[in-house]
Design an enzyme around this catalytic site. Structure first.
Site, PDB file in Angstrom:
ATOM      1  N   ARG A  52       0.830  -1.207   0.000  1.00 24.49           N
ATOM      2  CA  ARG A  52       0.000   0.000   0.000  1.00 24.49           C
ATOM      3  C   ARG A  52       0.869   1.263   0.000  1.00 24.49           C
ATOM      4  O   ARG A  52       2.024   1.244   0.428  1.00 24.49           O
ATOM      5  CB  ARG A  52      -0.992  -0.008   1.148  1.00 24.49           C
ATOM      6  CG  ARG A  52      -0.366  -0.077   2.497  1.00 24.49           C
ATOM      7  CD  ARG A  52      -1.439  -0.210   3.551  1.00 24.49           C
ATOM      8  NE  ARG A  52      -0.966  -0.937   4.708  1.00 24.49           N
ATOM      9  CZ  ARG A  52      -1.759  -1.569   5.555  1.00 24.49           C
ATOM     10  NH1 ARG A  52      -3.058  -1.583   5.379  1.00 24.49           N
ATOM     11  NH2 ARG A  52      -1.251  -2.203   6.597  1.00 24.49           N
ATOM     12  N   GLU A  63      -3.217   5.870   4.154  1.00 25.81           N
ATOM     13  CA  GLU A  63      -2.781   4.906   3.136  1.00 25.81           C
ATOM     14  C   GLU A  63      -3.825   4.715   2.049  1.00 25.81           C
ATOM     15  O   GLU A  63      -5.030   4.797   2.309  1.00 25.81           O
ATOM     16  CB  GLU A  63      -2.549   3.540   3.802  1.00 25.81           C
ATOM     17  CG  GLU A  63      -1.491   3.573   4.864  1.00 25.81           C
ATOM     18  CD  GLU A  63      -1.509   2.352   5.780  1.00 25.81           C
ATOM     19  OE1 GLU A  63      -0.434   1.903   6.166  1.00 25.81           O
ATOM     20  OE2 GLU A  63      -2.606   1.859   6.110  1.00 25.81           O
ATOM     21  N   LYS A  76      -8.900   1.261  -1.223  1.00 24.06           N
ATOM     22  CA  LYS A  76      -9.383   1.761   0.072  1.00 24.06           C
ATOM     23  C   LYS A  76      -8.499   2.902   0.514  1.00 24.06           C
ATOM     24  O   LYS A  76      -7.281   2.862   0.314  1.00 24.06           O
ATOM     25  CB  LYS A  76      -9.350   0.638   1.116  1.00 24.06           C
ATOM     26  CG  LYS A  76      -9.830   1.105   2.502  1.00 24.06           C
ATOM     27  CD  LYS A  76     -10.054  -0.065   3.446  1.00 24.06           C
ATOM     28  CE  LYS A  76      -8.800  -0.502   4.143  1.00 24.06           C
ATOM     29  NZ  LYS A  76      -9.074  -1.510   5.184  1.00 24.06           N
ATOM     30  N   ARG A 119     -13.687  -7.154   7.604  1.00 27.01           N
ATOM     31  CA  ARG A 119     -12.768  -7.883   6.713  1.00 27.01           C
ATOM     32  C   ARG A 119     -11.508  -8.318   7.446  1.00 27.01           C
ATOM     33  O   ARG A 119     -10.937  -9.363   7.155  1.00 27.01           O
ATOM     34  CB  ARG A 119     -12.480  -7.094   5.429  1.00 27.01           C
ATOM     35  CG  ARG A 119     -11.462  -5.941   5.525  1.00 27.01           C
ATOM     36  CD  ARG A 119     -10.022  -6.494   5.446  1.00 27.01           C
ATOM     37  NE  ARG A 119      -9.058  -5.545   4.964  1.00 27.01           N
ATOM     38  CZ  ARG A 119      -8.074  -5.015   5.693  1.00 27.01           C
ATOM     39  NH1 ARG A 119      -7.949  -5.288   6.982  1.00 27.01           N
ATOM     40  NH2 ARG A 119      -7.203  -4.202   5.128  1.00 27.01           N
ATOM     41  N   ASP A 168      -6.627  -5.593  28.351  1.00 30.24           N
ATOM     42  CA  ASP A 168      -6.274  -4.308  27.754  1.00 30.24           C
ATOM     43  C   ASP A 168      -5.622  -3.478  28.867  1.00 30.24           C
ATOM     44  O   ASP A 168      -5.985  -3.624  30.042  1.00 30.24           O
ATOM     45  CB  ASP A 168      -7.540  -3.598  27.242  1.00 30.24           C
ATOM     46  CG  ASP A 168      -7.242  -2.436  26.308  1.00 30.24           C
ATOM     47  OD1 ASP A 168      -7.552  -2.541  25.106  1.00 30.24           O
ATOM     48  OD2 ASP A 168      -6.700  -1.400  26.777  1.00 30.24           O
ATOM     49  N   VAL A 231      -2.396  -8.783  14.877  1.00 27.48           N
ATOM     50  CA  VAL A 231      -3.139  -7.862  14.006  1.00 27.48           C
ATOM     51  C   VAL A 231      -2.687  -6.413  14.160  1.00 27.48           C
ATOM     52  O   VAL A 231      -2.735  -5.627  13.215  1.00 27.48           O
ATOM     53  CB  VAL A 231      -4.657  -7.967  14.339  1.00 27.48           C
ATOM     54  CG1 VAL A 231      -5.485  -6.990  13.522  1.00 27.48           C
ATOM     55  CG2 VAL A 231      -5.167  -9.378  14.109  1.00 27.48           C
ATOM     56  N   GLY A 232      -2.221  -6.048  15.359  1.00 24.86           N
ATOM     57  CA  GLY A 232      -2.014  -4.630  15.663  1.00 24.86           C
ATOM     58  C   GLY A 232      -0.751  -4.019  15.064  1.00 24.86           C
ATOM     59  O   GLY A 232      -0.706  -2.832  14.795  1.00 24.86           O
ATOM     60  N   GLY A 233       0.290  -4.834  14.834  1.00 29.80           N
ATOM     61  CA  GLY A 233       1.520  -4.287  14.254  1.00 29.80           C
ATOM     62  C   GLY A 233       1.367  -4.220  12.745  1.00 29.80           C
ATOM     63  O   GLY A 233       1.412  -5.248  12.076  1.00 29.80           O
ATOM     64  N   ASP A 234       1.149  -3.029  12.210  1.00 29.85           N
ATOM     65  CA  ASP A 234       0.831  -2.949  10.782  1.00 29.85           C
ATOM     66  C   ASP A 234       1.420  -1.707  10.119  1.00 29.85           C
ATOM     67  O   ASP A 234       0.886  -1.202   9.143  1.00 29.85           O
ATOM     68  CB  ASP A 234      -0.698  -3.004  10.565  1.00 29.85           C
ATOM     69  CG  ASP A 234      -1.429  -1.874  11.264  1.00 29.85           C
ATOM     70  OD1 ASP A 234      -0.782  -1.112  12.014  1.00 29.85           O
ATOM     71  OD2 ASP A 234      -2.644  -1.732  11.066  1.00 29.85           O
ATOM     72  N   SER A 299      -0.473 -10.422  10.432  1.00 31.63           N
ATOM     73  CA  SER A 299      -1.491  -9.688   9.667  1.00 31.63           C
ATOM     74  C   SER A 299      -1.140  -8.202   9.571  1.00 31.63           C
ATOM     75  O   SER A 299      -0.806  -7.574  10.575  1.00 31.63           O
ATOM     76  CB  SER A 299      -2.837  -9.856  10.379  1.00 31.63           C
ATOM     77  OG  SER A 299      -3.718  -8.825  10.029  1.00 31.63           O
TER      78      SER A 299
HETATM   79  P1  NAD Z   1      -8.338   1.003  19.211  1.00 29.36           P
HETATM   80  O1  NAD Z   1      -7.535   2.233  19.468  1.00 29.36           O
HETATM   81  O2  NAD Z   1      -9.814   1.090  19.167  1.00 29.36           O
HETATM   82  O3  NAD Z   1      -7.967  -0.122  20.305  1.00 29.36           O
HETATM   83  C1  NAD Z   1      -6.657  -0.437  20.669  1.00 29.36           C
HETATM   84  C2  NAD Z   1      -6.661  -0.929  22.104  1.00 29.36           C
HETATM   85  O4  NAD Z   1      -5.328  -1.370  22.425  1.00 29.36           O
HETATM   86  C3  NAD Z   1      -7.036   0.146  23.115  1.00 29.36           C
HETATM   87  O5  NAD Z   1      -8.135  -0.287  23.890  1.00 29.36           O
HETATM   88  C4  NAD Z   1      -5.755   0.317  23.961  1.00 29.36           C
HETATM   89  O6  NAD Z   1      -6.038   0.613  25.325  1.00 29.36           O
HETATM   90  C5  NAD Z   1      -5.128  -1.060  23.805  1.00 29.36           C
HETATM   91  N1  NAD Z   1      -3.690  -1.114  24.080  1.00 29.36           N
HETATM   92  C6  NAD Z   1      -2.710  -0.234  23.711  1.00 29.36           C
HETATM   93  N2  NAD Z   1      -1.519  -0.662  24.162  1.00 29.36           N
HETATM   94  C7  NAD Z   1      -1.743  -1.832  24.809  1.00 29.36           C
HETATM   95  C8  NAD Z   1      -0.907  -2.758  25.470  1.00 29.36           C
HETATM   96  N3  NAD Z   1       0.400  -2.552  25.593  1.00 29.36           N
HETATM   97  N4  NAD Z   1      -1.475  -3.875  26.010  1.00 29.36           N
HETATM   98  C9  NAD Z   1      -2.807  -4.096  25.924  1.00 29.36           C
HETATM   99  N5  NAD Z   1      -3.650  -3.246  25.318  1.00 29.36           N
HETATM  100  C10 NAD Z   1      -3.127  -2.134  24.741  1.00 29.36           C
HETATM  101  O7  NAD Z   1      -7.753   0.405  17.840  1.00 29.36           O
HETATM  102  P2  NAD Z   1      -8.400  -0.702  16.884  1.00 29.36           P
HETATM  103  O8  NAD Z   1      -9.218  -0.063  15.835  1.00 29.36           O
HETATM  104  O9  NAD Z   1      -8.984  -1.785  17.716  1.00 29.36           O
HETATM  105  O10 NAD Z   1      -7.085  -1.217  16.155  1.00 29.36           O
HETATM  106  C11 NAD Z   1      -6.087  -1.916  16.880  1.00 29.36           C
HETATM  107  C12 NAD Z   1      -4.850  -2.063  16.051  1.00 29.36           C
HETATM  108  O11 NAD Z   1      -5.128  -2.933  14.937  1.00 29.36           O
HETATM  109  C13 NAD Z   1      -4.337  -0.760  15.442  1.00 29.36           C
HETATM  110  O12 NAD Z   1      -2.941  -0.728  15.594  1.00 29.36           O
HETATM  111  C14 NAD Z   1      -4.711  -0.845  13.989  1.00 29.36           C
HETATM  112  O13 NAD Z   1      -3.819  -0.133  13.166  1.00 29.36           O
HETATM  113  C15 NAD Z   1      -4.606  -2.341  13.763  1.00 29.36           C
HETATM  114  N6  NAD Z   1      -5.415  -2.838  12.640  1.00 29.36           N
HETATM  115  C16 NAD Z   1      -4.844  -3.793  11.862  1.00 29.36           C
HETATM  116  C17 NAD Z   1      -5.567  -4.304  10.808  1.00 29.36           C
HETATM  117  C18 NAD Z   1      -4.974  -5.393   9.968  1.00 29.36           C
HETATM  118  O14 NAD Z   1      -5.520  -5.722   8.922  1.00 29.36           O
HETATM  119  N7  NAD Z   1      -3.891  -6.009  10.390  1.00 29.36           N
HETATM  120  C19 NAD Z   1      -6.863  -3.834  10.526  1.00 29.36           C
HETATM  121  C20 NAD Z   1      -7.421  -2.886  11.381  1.00 29.36           C
HETATM  122  C21 NAD Z   1      -6.673  -2.391  12.445  1.00 29.36           C
END
Ligand code: NAD
Length: 349
Positions: A52, A63, A76, A119, A168, A231-234, A299
């Site tokens: 992307r 992005e 997107k 998705r 969390d 999922v979160g590291g992106d 992911s």
């Molecule tokens: P969000 O901000 O709604 O939720 C993130 C949660 O993580 C919060 O509740 C926060 O308190 C918690 N958090 C932060 N640091 C933490 C830690 N050290 N330990 C435990 N909890 C912790 O965000 P979201 O929309 O749920 O997205 C979450 C992540 O997923 C983002 O980084 C986003 O970029 C990523 N994401 C990835 C994809 C993918 O396809 N891989 C798709 C969507 C989102």
């Protein structure tokens, strides 16, 4: 106006999207989108593929995610701003477009903030169908924000996950997640530490938001046989797992060139072996080999998943009627008389 009128583009608003998924059912939507993603991943060679296009800032990233299968083109627009949550905004927001490759006209404009959550969860659960240990029924979810309930329901629908162990750093997020899932058929345990959350879980989902390298899981927290859905590291510089976990795991990705830039594997050398999920879905590479293997889905979210999700939504429009027609394509009577059309509009001012 029918969907076939080229000058009128169906638009799915946030309100339409909510009505579509409620009419179809949340779990059925997750399953339906997963089917479309699987179908598209299995015809991988038909797609244009590119990492992307990201515009980074100190606060986050914006992005564009384009792809095409030669018949439809899709993209997107999506942002990721971890600091937004504290300011009362979404971390991730998105919208997307599908177009007809034969004439370049858009055929769908849709909200994708909700659709991205569907998705992403559909992809995670679909991948886990190939990688998670047999009989997995307990999942830890670390990070209980916007994506978390979708992940939980995706894994329930496609894997039969019944027990959830939530953690969390903000207990209010865990409370929210547990409350939203109260009548959804789970046995939910709210945990005080990430260590407590992973106890007894055969699937670990990390879905936290932090724009930096963080260590949500350390090596000692991951036992043999576990499937990790990270999922979160992106983003470049944004990861969730300790490097030692990566070297003990078999790593599965969506599209390697993008994941090398954005995924957990940015911590590894560029020649560290990874397997792309389309190869597993087509039976060309093995997913889970045995019950000791640690599988890791690194992911990051790939354009084909959004394309599939948009295709799924487009196929629901006639049935649900949940869209509105947008006048976003100029259509002068004489195609070369665009200027004349503008001047004639004066009469209606
Ligand atoms: P969000 O901000 O709604 O939720 C993130 C949660 O993580 C919060 O509740 C926060 O308190 C918690 N958090 C932060 N640091 C933490 C830690 N050290 N330990 C435990 N909890 C912790 O965000 P979201 O929309 O749920 O997205 C979450 C992540 O997923 C983002 O980084 C986003 O970029 C990523 N994401 C990835 C994809 C993918 O396809 N891989 C798709 C969507 C989102």
């Amino acid at each position: 106006m029918t969907l076939e009128n080229l000058n009128i583009v169906p638009f799915v608003s946030v309100d339409h999207m909510m009505k579509i998924v409620l009419e179809i059912g949340v779990e059925e939507t997750l399953g339906g989108i997963a089917d479309y993603i699987e179908e598209d991943f299995k015809r991988w060679e038909f797609f244009d593929k590119t990492p992307r296009i990201a515009s980074h800032s100190v606060e986050g990233v914006i992005e564009l995610m384009p792809t095409s299968d030669g018949e439809l083109y899709g993209f997107k627009y999506v942002n990721g701003h971890p600091k937004n949550m504290a300011e009362g905004f979404q971390t991730v927001t998105a919208f997307g477009v599908l177009s007809d490759v034969s004439n370049g006209y858009p055929v769908l404009l849709s909200e994708m903030t909700i659709l991205t959550a569907f998705r992403t969860a559909a992809t995670s659960a679909l991948v886990a169908k190939y990688l998670a240990p047999k009989g997995a029924d307990c999942m830890a979810i670390i990070g209980n924000g916007a994506q978390s309930e979708f992940q939980a329901l995706g894994f329930k629908t496609m894997l039969g996950i019944k027990k959830l162990r939530l953690f969390d750093v903000d207990p209010a997020a865990t409370e929210k997640c547990a409350a939203n899932l109260v009548d959804k058929g789970f046995d939910v345990i709210q945990c005080k530490t990430p260590q407590e959350a992973v106890e007894g879980a055969s699937v670990i989902t990390t879905v936290t938001a932090d724009k930096q390298f963080s260590t949500i899981l350390t090596d000692n927290m991951v036992g043999s046989g576990v499937h990790i859905n990270a999922v979160g590291g992106d983003c470049p510089g944004k990861t969730e797992l300790h490097k030692d976990i990566l070297t003990r795991s078999d790593i599965f990705v969506e599209f390697t060139p993008q994941t090398r830039i954005e995924g957990e594997i940015q911590q590894l050398s560029d020649d560290h072996p990874v397997i792309e999920m389309w190869e597993v879905m087509r039976g060309e590479k093995k997913g889970r080999r045995d019950n000791k293997q640690i599988t890791l889905f690194d992911s990051v979210g790939f354009a084909i998943e959004d394309f599939s999700a948009l295709r799924f939504i487009r196929d629901q429009l006639q049935r649900t009627g949940q869209y509105q027609n947008l006048d976003i394509i100029a259509d002068p009577d004489d195609t070369r008389d665009l200027f004349g059309m503008v001047m004639r509009a004066k009469a209606n001012l």
